[in-house]
Write a protein that holds these residues in place. Structure first.
Motif, PDB file in Angstrom:
ATOM      1  N   THR A 239    -100.996   6.316  16.063  1.00  0.00           N
ATOM      2  CA  THR A 239    -100.569   6.122  17.445  1.00  0.00           C
ATOM      3  C   THR A 239    -101.496   6.811  18.437  1.00  0.00           C
ATOM      4  O   THR A 239    -101.799   6.266  19.509  1.00  0.00           O
ATOM      5  N   CYS A 240    -101.981   7.989  18.074  1.00  0.00           N
ATOM      6  CA  CYS A 240    -102.730   8.814  19.024  1.00  0.00           C
ATOM      7  C   CYS A 240    -104.192   9.010  18.630  1.00  0.00           C
ATOM      8  O   CYS A 240    -104.869   9.869  19.188  1.00  0.00           O
ATOM      9  N   PHE A 241    -104.672   8.222  17.690  1.00  0.00           N
ATOM     10  CA  PHE A 241    -106.092   8.238  17.321  1.00  0.00           C
ATOM     11  C   PHE A 241    -106.544   9.618  16.841  1.00  0.00           C
ATOM     12  O   PHE A 241    -107.376  10.270  17.456  1.00  0.00           O
ATOM     13  N   GLY A 242    -105.969  10.030  15.717  1.00  0.00           N
ATOM     14  CA  GLY A 242    -106.333  11.311  15.137  1.00  0.00           C
ATOM     15  C   GLY A 242    -107.135  11.159  13.866  1.00  0.00           C
ATOM     16  O   GLY A 242    -107.522  10.048  13.473  1.00  0.00           O
ATOM     17  N   GLN A 243    -107.366  12.262  13.201  1.00  0.00           N
ATOM     18  CA  GLN A 243    -108.194  12.296  12.001  1.00  0.00           C
ATOM     19  C   GLN A 243    -107.567  13.251  10.996  1.00  0.00           C
ATOM     20  O   GLN A 243    -107.216  14.384  11.331  1.00  0.00           O
ATOM     21  N   TRP A 244    -107.415  12.798   9.765  1.00  0.00           N
ATOM     22  CA  TRP A 244    -106.911  13.669   8.716  1.00  0.00           C
ATOM     23  C   TRP A 244    -107.933  14.760   8.419  1.00  0.00           C
ATOM     24  O   TRP A 244    -109.135  14.501   8.322  1.00  0.00           O
ATOM     25  N   ARG A 245    -107.459  15.982   8.297  1.00  0.00           N
ATOM     26  CA  ARG A 245    -108.295  17.110   7.888  1.00  0.00           C
ATOM     27  C   ARG A 245    -107.543  17.921   6.829  1.00  0.00           C
ATOM     28  O   ARG A 245    -106.380  17.655   6.541  1.00  0.00           O
ATOM     29  N   TYR A 246    -108.218  18.910   6.272  1.00  0.00           N
ATOM     30  CA  TYR A 246    -107.588  19.762   5.259  1.00  0.00           C
ATOM     31  C   TYR A 246    -108.020  21.196   5.509  1.00  0.00           C
ATOM     32  O   TYR A 246    -109.216  21.467   5.736  1.00  0.00           O
ATOM     33  N   GLY A 247    -107.069  22.127   5.472  1.00  0.00           N
ATOM     34  CA  GLY A 247    -107.353  23.511   5.837  1.00  0.00           C
ATOM     35  C   GLY A 247    -107.962  24.329   4.715  1.00  0.00           C
ATOM     36  O   GLY A 247    -107.298  24.639   3.728  1.00  0.00           O
ATOM     37  N   THR A 248    -109.225  24.663   4.856  1.00  0.00           N
ATOM     38  CA  THR A 248    -109.896  25.571   3.918  1.00  0.00           C
ATOM     39  C   THR A 248    -110.476  26.733   4.712  1.00  0.00           C
ATOM     40  O   THR A 248    -110.689  26.638   5.926  1.00  0.00           O
ATOM     41  N   ASP A 249    -110.729  27.827   4.021  1.00  0.00           N
ATOM     42  CA  ASP A 249    -111.359  29.004   4.640  1.00  0.00           C
ATOM     43  C   ASP A 249    -110.589  29.483   5.867  1.00  0.00           C
ATOM     44  O   ASP A 249    -111.168  29.889   6.877  1.00  0.00           O
ATOM     45  N   LEU A 250    -109.254  29.424   5.782  1.00  0.00           N
ATOM     46  CA  LEU A 250    -108.408  29.885   6.877  1.00  0.00           C
ATOM     47  C   LEU A 250    -107.552  31.051   6.393  1.00  0.00           C
ATOM     48  O   LEU A 250    -107.316  31.220   5.193  1.00  0.00           O
ATOM     49  N   GLU A 251    -107.080  31.854   7.340  1.00  0.00           N
ATOM     50  CA  GLU A 251    -106.187  32.950   6.976  1.00  0.00           C
ATOM     51  C   GLU A 251    -104.921  32.395   6.334  1.00  0.00           C
ATOM     52  O   GLU A 251    -104.452  31.303   6.679  1.00  0.00           O
ATOM     53  N   ALA A 252    -104.342  33.162   5.428  1.00  0.00           N
ATOM     54  CA  ALA A 252    -103.173  32.695   4.676  1.00  0.00           C
ATOM     55  C   ALA A 252    -101.993  32.360   5.581  1.00  0.00           C
ATOM     56  O   ALA A 252    -101.181  31.488   5.243  1.00  0.00           O
ATOM     57  N   ASP A 253    -101.882  33.053   6.734  1.00  0.00           N
ATOM     58  CA  ASP A 253    -100.747  32.799   7.617  1.00  0.00           C
ATOM     59  C   ASP A 253    -101.003  31.646   8.588  1.00  0.00           C
ATOM     60  O   ASP A 253    -100.145  31.314   9.405  1.00  0.00           O
ATOM     61  N   ASP A 254    -102.173  31.032   8.515  1.00  0.00           N
ATOM     62  CA  ASP A 254    -102.467  29.862   9.348  1.00  0.00           C
ATOM     63  C   ASP A 254    -101.714  28.670   8.767  1.00  0.00           C
ATOM     64  O   ASP A 254    -101.831  28.377   7.576  1.00  0.00           O
ATOM     65  N   PRO A 255    -100.889  27.965   9.555  1.00  0.00           N
ATOM     66  CA  PRO A 255    -100.105  26.851   9.008  1.00  0.00           C
ATOM     67  C   PRO A 255    -100.957  25.728   8.419  1.00  0.00           C
ATOM     68  O   PRO A 255    -100.457  24.915   7.641  1.00  0.00           O
ATOM     69  N   ARG A 256    -102.243  25.669   8.777  1.00  0.00           N
ATOM     70  CA  ARG A 256    -103.128  24.631   8.246  1.00  0.00           C
ATOM     71  C   ARG A 256    -103.703  24.998   6.886  1.00  0.00           C
ATOM     72  O   ARG A 256    -104.294  24.147   6.214  1.00  0.00           O
ATOM     73  N   SER A 257    -103.571  26.256   6.481  1.00  0.00           N
ATOM     74  CA  SER A 257    -104.192  26.728   5.253  1.00  0.00           C
ATOM     75  C   SER A 257    -103.667  25.963   4.038  1.00  0.00           C
ATOM     76  O   SER A 257    -102.463  25.921   3.787  1.00  0.00           O
ATOM     77  N   ARG A 258    -104.589  25.335   3.307  1.00  0.00           N
ATOM     78  CA  ARG A 258    -104.270  24.573   2.101  1.00  0.00           C
ATOM     79  C   ARG A 258    -103.282  23.448   2.364  1.00  0.00           C
ATOM     80  O   ARG A 258    -102.487  23.078   1.495  1.00  0.00           O
ATOM     81  N   GLN A 259    -103.345  22.898   3.572  1.00  0.00           N
ATOM     82  CA  GLN A 259    -102.463  21.800   3.938  1.00  0.00           C
ATOM     83  C   GLN A 259    -103.265  20.667   4.586  1.00  0.00           C
ATOM     84  O   GLN A 259    -104.187  20.920   5.362  1.00  0.00           O
TER      85      GLN A 259
END
Length: 319
Positions: A239-259
């Protein structure tokens, strides 16, 4: 498209290439016309025949090659991606701009071009197709409008890691099949669409189905949550023209980490939405998922309004 093309550029195209005279040169990956001869030489070095490139094990490379070739043509001559099952191959092609107007040219059959190049083995086919299309533009042979290729930033060596590319190369192919299987398990499968109403219904369903995030991670619930995450992310992405990404090399408390998450480039800012976090938010607010979609839509509309205002202002200045 952008994720898989980015993965192709990073994982399947080499950093350097040895020419026939033995000279080692840097391999251009900039979607520029000058990359076409090198790209064709590389393809010929990998595949001795059309039968070889059509083998099932080479399908991912073949599709990535078609994406790269099409995007390069779009940047050089203008045009649009198109798809027509009646052509027989069922593969995307390019409708180029001509002096008669946008997308007014005869289709450029990318599959056929690649097969011709591998069959003729001249290393001149990719460029010859571009030169012919440029002639049909008339004038100086330059496109009459700005780049019609991908506008979102692709995965590059600078903005991603090998781990992210590897994950997304596997994950993207599971999104649509996963959603299709998931919807078949829901009540009234045909009623689920990539829209706000479906996200609102899913939010209510999650709020009733679970009491805590831990309940969602139960082994029996994995198929439901995995499908729901894909459905949420893909609905908002489309709907909003986005892009799938994956969270690497992020702090453990970052909601994107390993997601897996969806990134939106709005103006010069990145907005990241994590489906797993949105599912959790629905436990407290059943409208959280649908509200996230509405928020991105509003930001997109504001972005478009600002761009239009700036354009009008430039026009007034010229007058």
């Amino acid at each position: 498209m952008d994720v898989r093309l980015g993965a192709f550029v990073l994982a399947d195209l080499p950093e350097t290439f040895e020419k026939e005279d033995g000279e080692t040169v840097k391999f251009p990956k900039d979607f520029g016309p000058k990359s076409l001869p090198m790209l064709e030489l590389f393809v010929l070095s990998k595949f001795p025949s059309t039968e070889a490139i059509l083998e099932a094990e080479n399908r991912r490379f073949f599709e990535g090659l078609i994406r790269y070739l099409g995007e390069t043509y779009l940047r050089a001559i203008g045009g649009v991606w198109d798809h027509d099952e009646t052509t027989g191959s069922g593969m995307p092609f390019i409708r180029p701009d001509t002096e008669e107007g946008p997308a007014a040219g005869e289709p450029i059959p990318l599959v056929g071009i690649v097969l011709t190049a591998v069959d003729q083995r001249s290393a001149e086919v990719f460029t010859a197709v571009l030169n012919k299309a440029r002639e049909l533009l008339g004038g100086d042979g330059l496109p009459r409008r700005k780049c019609t290729g991908l506008s979102l930033g692709m995965l590059t060596a600078e903005n991603s890691s090998e781990e992210e590319v590897e994950f997304l190369s596997r994950f993207i192919g599971t999104v649509e099949p996963g959603i299709a299987a998931w919807t078949q398990e829901q009540a009234d499968p045909a009623s689920w669409g990539f829209d706000r109403e479906s996200l609102a219904r899913l939010g209510k369903q999650i709020a009733v189905r679970y009491d805590s995030p831990e309940d969602m991670m139960d082994e029996e619930e994995t198929p439901f949550t995995a499908g729901a995450m894909r459905f949420i992310g893909e609905t908002i992405r489309r709907t909003c023209f986005g892009q799938w990404r994956y969270g690497t090399d992020l702090e453990a408390d970052d909601p994107r980490s390993r997601q897996p998450y969806v990134r939106f480039v709005i103006g010069d800012q990145n907005l990241d939405l994590v489906p797993w976090r949105l599912i959790q938010a629905a436990l407290d607010d059943a409208d959280a998922i649908a509200s996230a979609l509405e928020a991105v839509i509003e930001m997109r509309e504001n972005e478009a309004a600002e761009a239009e205002s700036e354009t009008d202002g430039e026009g007034d200045g010229e007058d």
